[in-house]
Design an enzyme around this catalytic site. Structure first.
Site, mmCIF file in Angstrom:
data_model
loop_
_atom_site.group_PDB
_atom_site.id
_atom_site.type_symbol
_atom_site.label_atom_id
_atom_site.label_comp_id
_atom_site.label_asym_id
_atom_site.label_seq_id
_atom_site.Cartn_x
_atom_site.Cartn_y
_atom_site.Cartn_z
ATOM 1 N N HIS A 15 0.842 -1.192 0.000
ATOM 2 C CA HIS A 15 0.000 0.000 0.000
ATOM 3 C C HIS A 15 0.882 1.248 0.000
ATOM 4 C CE1 HIS A 15 0.549 0.799 4.276
ATOM 5 N NE2 HIS A 15 0.494 -0.505 4.437
ATOM 6 N N HIS A 302 -19.432 17.914 20.083
ATOM 7 C CA HIS A 302 -20.621 18.656 19.660
ATOM 8 C C HIS A 302 -21.256 18.102 18.405
ATOM 9 C CE1 HIS A 302 -19.216 21.475 22.720
ATOM 10 N NE2 HIS A 302 -20.512 21.486 22.933
ATOM 11 N N CYS A 614 -28.927 18.900 31.385
ATOM 12 C CA CYS A 614 -29.139 18.976 29.945
ATOM 13 C C CYS A 614 -27.995 18.370 29.136
ATOM 14 C CB CYS A 614 -29.356 20.424 29.503
ATOM 15 S SG CYS A 614 -27.932 21.483 29.835
ATOM 16 N N HIS A 750 -31.582 -19.912 24.857
ATOM 17 C CA HIS A 750 -31.795 -19.274 26.157
ATOM 18 C C HIS A 750 -30.506 -18.630 26.634
ATOM 19 C CE1 HIS A 750 -30.652 -23.473 26.660
ATOM 20 N NE2 HIS A 750 -29.917 -23.058 27.673
HETATM 21 C C1 PEP Z 1 -22.691 19.964 28.577
HETATM 22 O O1 PEP Z 1 -21.508 20.290 28.715
HETATM 23 O O2 PEP Z 1 -23.187 18.945 29.085
HETATM 24 C C2 PEP Z 1 -23.593 20.808 27.780
HETATM 25 C C3 PEP Z 1 -24.881 20.570 27.752
HETATM 26 O O3 PEP Z 1 -23.010 21.785 27.043
HETATM 27 P P1 PEP Z 1 -22.248 21.491 25.666
HETATM 28 O O4 PEP Z 1 -22.392 20.028 25.382
HETATM 29 O O5 PEP Z 1 -22.868 22.336 24.626
HETATM 30 O O6 PEP Z 1 -20.849 21.865 25.991
#
Ligand code: PEP
Ligand code: MG
Length: 841
Positions: A15, A302, A614, A750
């Protein structure tokens, strides 16, 4: 002429990398140097990397080196010495890349199908995509690019030579500033770039056809790519390298705008790339994007977050995937962590059936979308959604979100050449409020830096971007930008209940400074006679551990909190969220991390402030009981997960979840948390040994693998496992030890596994009997799966023993075979099994 025979020693064949090394040795001599492969009769000029690659020489091939010319004595001696001593050791690093395809574990169901070639990776968002594969990278002219008028062939040659030199210098610089495999792959590309035959062919094209240098590069690349594509799979995979090289030359000739930085998708596509920035992801046409497979990237990077929110199957850490040539058909099975290309017909049809079942399951889950998120005993845990645009708000609310817990505004600033101005932002936030239709809407102010670059802002290049100027830390430097955003938020807030959240808060003064800034913007707007909301709640993201320890102080300036678990885990456990190699270290399943979450909820409530979560953790079904018990006031997740989370929550009781949490908080290590997560909350999975929905009266499965897959799918569809792929693997592990054909046309696969929480039986009656093990003439036409939880097994053995005895009885078998529908099957089984081991029937 001198000859030397040898057996080709390298595991991956000839390669780019070994070819460029051999070419480097040959380049010292003027003699004609060729390599002849006895297997395929190809003869390659050792002065050309591309010729060497195209010869398709494989491990174990008998080869002859031929040297002929003025300096043949020294050339022969040097090259033979090189072939004997250095060449056999020149391929270890790259072989690891290629083996990436096969180092992961092949799921046993696919092994049963005879799949031999696959790529494994770390699943980020589970799903299935069946579509052509397009590898990103390589050569694509930008949309709308027009070749400049051609000059004389001689001038074009001069331009070409300059572009080749520039590309070589650029590559040399990159090779010096990178290390390991990246640098070696770049070195191989440098070999292609210096290839005599490439430059000669481009020159010949210019002489014969005219046109400009770029067109000649493109034409020669197309011809060589076609040759490589016709060769072995390995050669096909070199096409992307060649195209990368050509893209460099064309960029050198006509500038950055000549080649495309983001693929244009025109049909359903699985995209394979080395990496993909959030901006590139957003620029893709999502209506055509079926799945993404990346060489790099982590579960909480992200791009991964965006893909998950958009419900696009994604797998990362798949080494070698970006080098795959475009394929007519590929399967990305992120539940099993596998990518297949050019699958055999029977594998395709297996996946077509799975895909149909997924679509049905998604439809069934959607009926839950607009029911409130409440536990089995009536406690609410509002489920909000994470979004990145005003349009996402509408989609999330349609999917059943009870609010928006995180609007990541930085994504509005990416993939464009200038920031959105105040008016544009007012319009976006107002539209978001309109779509939220009175539900809570939390908009987060800019969180740029880290893995969210915004090129036009010219931010400082930092050695450790995640530990550098990110989020709120940049607001001092970017004060005009942040003021514009705050003014836009204040102006939009007159249209509805908008909350503002600040990222990357580490201490109280950052929060109080932010409040002051917001207040200044509000006063300025008032002075200008513009409306601005004055009742806006302001929250702090808790994603730097110090903020949790400083929460009482911060709460003097913050009205609410939200845990950003992605960053909190990254900073608390010192494990890069984007690095697959630290994925295990940075897991939320570390008991200390769960204790930290507990500390945060207790502390926020003591300060009289609501607290949500979140980060990505909110999307994990197995974490839902835990988050419920930790006392979060809401959680916010990708819109696609809302309806399934409502189903899971409806099965959880407060007592069961609290019990699980109590044990987890005392867990000694991650392994203990993993095991507690899978076994202690029974309530989050449906229960009962038997139910008519667990039986399929007529199955069209055509093999044992398909039959087992359907048996497992029935467990999955009934909500009795969180991980159907792992359950299936467990069944096959048992099957390997002992094939479960009972005779009489019955099989009872199983297993004992952590992936069910109570014993469960599923059954399929096969329209066409199938062989259960090789050479066994006793075909199977009824298969019953008994899946039992791990751990204590007396009860399980009793169920299994009873089932086995029943199958020996002709009367029982006849009744199962004759039952007209699944209710009748239920009646037969319930009657025959009785109250086995106290299991609910
Ligand atoms: C986090 O850090 O969990 C968050 C929600 O923010 P971001 O992922 O945009 O950094
Ligand atoms: Mg964060």
């Amino acid at each position: 002429m001198q000859d030397f025979s040898f057996v080709f020693p390298l595991p991956n064949g000839m390669h780019a990398r070994p070819a460029s090394q051999l070419e480097g040795v040959a380049a010292r001599f003027s003699s004609a140097i060729h390599l002849h492969c006895e297997r395929n009769g190809n003869r390659a000029d050792a002065h050309s990397v591309l010729a060497l690659i195209s010869a398709d020489i494989r491990h174990g091939d008998d080869c002859i080196l031929q040297v002929d010319g003025a300096d043949e004595e020294t050339a022969f001696e040097t090259i033979v010495h090189y072939l004997n001593n250095e060449f056999p050791h020149c391929d270890e690093a790259l072989s690891a890349v290629s083996e990436g395809a096969t180092t992961g574990k092949l799921p046993k169901v696919l092994a049963a199908f005879g799949v031999e070639r696959w790529w494994s990776g770390q699943p980020v968002y589970g799903g299935l995509a069946v579509a052509p594969l397009v590898s990103f990278g390589g050569l694509k002219l930008a949309e709308g690019f027009v070749w400049p008028p051609a000059e004389s062939a001689e001038n074009e040659r001069i331009k070409l030579t300059a572009a080749l030199d520039a590309a070589r210098k650029e590559l040399d610089h990159q090779i010096r500033t990178t290390s390991g495999q990246t640098s070696e792959i770049l070195s191989a590309q440098a070999g292609m770039l210096s290839d005599r035959s490439f430059a000669t062919k481009v020159g010949e094209h210019l002489d014969q056809q005219g046109g400009n240098a770029g067109e000649a590069v493109l034409a020669v690349t197309a011809t060589l790519s076609a040759t490589l594509r016709a060769g072995s799979v390995y050669l096909q995979e070199r096409v992307a390298d060649l195209q990368d090289v050509a893209a460099r030359i064309i960029t050198g000739l006509y500038g950055e705008n000549a080649t495309s930085n983001t693929p244009v998708l025109t049909h359903p596509t699985i995209l394979a790339a080395t990496e993909l920035t959030p901006g590139q992801f957003l620029a893709l046409d999502h209506s055509h994007l079926r799945g993404i497979v990346l060489e790099n990237g982590g579960a909480t990077s992200h791009t991964s977050i965006l893909a998950r929110a958009a419900g696009i199957p994604l797998m990362v850490g798949t080494k070698g995937c970006a080098s795959l040539a475009t394929r007519a058909e590929a399967i990305l099975d992120t539940r099993r962590g596998i990518l297949l290309v050019d699958p055999a017909a029977h594998v395709s049809s297996f996946y077509q059936r799975e895909s149909g079942r997924f679509a049905e399951a998604a439809l069934a889950a959607s009926t839950w979308a607009h029911l409130p998120a409440i536990s089995a005993d009536g406690d609410a845990l509002p489920l909000h959604a994470n979004v990145a645009s005003a349009k996402d708000v509408r989609i999330a609310i349609e999917r059943g979100a009870e609010g928006i817990g995180l609007f990541r505004t930085e994504l509005l600033f990416m993939n464009r050449s200038a920031a959105p101005d105040e008016e544009e932002q007012v319009a976006i936030y107002t539209e978001a409020l309109r779509h939220a239709a009175g539900h809570p809407l939390v908009i987060r102010t800019l969180d740029i830096g880290g893995d969210k670059p915004v090129p036009y802002l010219d931010l400082p290049v930092e050695p450790n971007p995640f530990l550098g100027l990110r989020g709120v830390r940049l607001y001092g430097r970017l004060s005009a930008l942040i003021k514009t955003q705050l003014r836009a938020l204040l102006r939009a807030s007159v249209h509805g209940p908008l909350k503002i959240m600040v990222p990357m808060i580490a201490c109280a003064d950052e929060m109080s400074n932010f409040r002051t800034l917001l207040e200044q913007c509000r006063i300025a707007l008032q002075d200008e006679g513009r409306g601005a909301g004055d009742q806006i709640a302001i929250g702090a993201m808790l994603e730097i551990p110090s903020a949790i320890f400083d929460l009482p102080e911060i709460s003097r300036h913050a009205d609410f909190f939200s845990i950003g678990s992605n960053d909190l885990a990254q900073y608390f456990l010192a494990a890069d969220r984007d690095n697959p190699a630290t994925a295990d270290l940075g897991t939320w399943k570390h008991p200390a991390f769960i204790r930290l979450l507990k500390m945060a909820t207790v502390s926020a409530h003591a300060a009289g402030r609501p607290i949500g979560l979140c980060g990505d953790l909110a999307s994990r079904p197995e974490a839902l009981p835990l988050l419920f018990a930790l006392g979060f006031d809401s959680i916010s997740l990708g819109g696609a997960g809302i309806a399934p989370a409502k189903i899971t929550l409806s099965r959880i009781t407060r007592t069961a979840a609290d019990e699980q949490l109590a044990k987890i908080l005392l867990a000694p290590d991650r392994a203990a948390v993993v095991s507690l997560l899978s076994t202690t909350v029974r309530g989050d999975l449906a229960s009962g040994l038997l139910a008519s929905e667990l039986f399929q009266v007529i199955s069209l499965a055509t093999s044992k693998a398909e039959a087992i897959n359907e048996l497992v799918a029935l467990v999955d569809a009934a909500g009795r496992t969180h991980d159907a792929a792992a359950l299936e693997e467990a069944v096959w592990t048992r099957e390997e030890a002992y094939a479960t054909n009972f005779g009489y046309g019955f099989a009872v696969p199983h297993c004992q596994t952590a992936h069910v929480s109570e014993p469960v039986i599923t059954l399929v009656r096969l329209a066409k009997p199938v062989a259960w093990s090789e050479g066994d003439d006793n075909l199977v036409h009824v298969a019953l799966l008994l899946a039992m939880p791990a751990g204590e097994n007396r009860e399980h053995l009793r169920i299994f023993a009873r089932l086995s005895r029943l199958i020996m009885r002709e009367e029982f078998r006849n009744a199962l075979e004759a039952a007209p529908d699944s209710d009748a099957l239920l009646a037969v089984l319930a009657d025959a099994l009785g109250p086995v081991g106290g299991a609910a029937v």
